[in-house]
Design a protein around this motif. Structure first.
Motif, short mmCIF file in Angstrom:
data_model
loop_
_atom_site.label_atom_id
_atom_site.label_comp_id
_atom_site.label_asym_id
_atom_site.label_seq_id
_atom_site.Cartn_x
_atom_site.Cartn_y
_atom_site.Cartn_z
N SER A 13 0.86 -1.19 0.00
CA SER A 13 0.00 0.00 0.00
C SER A 13 0.89 1.24 0.00
O SER A 13 1.94 1.26 0.62
CB SER A 13 -0.92 0.02 1.22
OG SER A 13 -0.15 0.10 2.40
N LEU A 14 0.48 2.21 -0.74
CA LEU A 14 1.22 3.46 -0.82
C LEU A 14 0.83 4.33 0.37
O LEU A 14 -0.33 4.37 0.76
CB LEU A 14 0.90 4.18 -2.12
CG LEU A 14 1.30 3.44 -3.39
CD1 LEU A 14 0.81 4.19 -4.61
CD2 LEU A 14 2.81 3.27 -3.44
N PRO A 15 1.79 5.01 0.95
CA PRO A 15 1.45 5.88 2.07
C PRO A 15 0.59 7.04 1.60
O PRO A 15 0.85 7.65 0.56
CB PRO A 15 2.80 6.37 2.58
CG PRO A 15 3.75 6.18 1.45
CD PRO A 15 3.20 5.04 0.63
N MET A 16 -0.45 7.32 2.35
CA MET A 16 -1.36 8.41 2.02
C MET A 16 -0.79 9.70 2.62
O MET A 16 -0.33 9.70 3.76
CB MET A 16 -2.75 8.16 2.60
CG MET A 16 -3.45 6.94 2.00
SD MET A 16 -3.85 7.17 0.27
CE MET A 16 -5.07 8.44 0.39
N PRO A 17 -0.81 10.77 1.86
CA PRO A 17 -0.32 12.03 2.43
C PRO A 17 -1.27 12.50 3.53
O PRO A 17 -2.49 12.34 3.43
CB PRO A 17 -0.32 13.00 1.25
CG PRO A 17 -1.26 12.41 0.25
CD PRO A 17 -1.24 10.92 0.48
N ALA A 18 -0.70 13.06 4.56
CA ALA A 18 -1.51 13.56 5.67
C ALA A 18 -2.32 14.76 5.19
O ALA A 18 -1.78 15.64 4.51
CB ALA A 18 -0.62 13.96 6.84
#
Length: 105
Positions: free
Chosen positions: A8-13
């Motif tokens: 999974s790609l990290p989601m931007p905050a």
């Protein structure tokens, strides 16, 4: 075809815009001077809150950034009332040069 599990790609905050800010923050945010902000607060044009602990004489003045936005947006589309800024007014061409006493420039 098999799906890859665990990738999974990290989601931007998500960026959260604060509702309140100190006068210096509000000045930087809006491009207005702290002095003008003080004047707008004193005239109840922009909302503010003095946050202090019970029994303390001093505190922190916070500016409501939403009310500051509303004030700025209220000027959208307004025409200037200064003659020099109206359409058709003569353009400023600069002042006359003054000669210095006792010599040349």
């Amino acid at each position: 075809m098999q799906a890859q599990v665990g990738l999974s790609l990290p989601m931007p905050a998500p960026q959260v815009r604060p509702r309140w800010g100190k006068k210096t923050i509000a000045a930087r945010y809006s491009g207005l001077s702290v002095r003008l902000l003080d004047d707008l607060v004193a005239r109840d044009i922009v909302r503010s809150s003095l946050v202090r602990q019970p029994g303390c004489a001093r505190g922190v003045r916070l500016i409501d950034l939403d009310s500051l936005d509303l004030f700025i947006e209220s000027g959208i589309g307004q025409k200037t009332d200064l003659e020099m800024n109206r359409d058709g007014a003569p353009k400023y061409r600069g002042g006359t040069r003054r000669k210095m006493r006792g010599g040349t420039r």
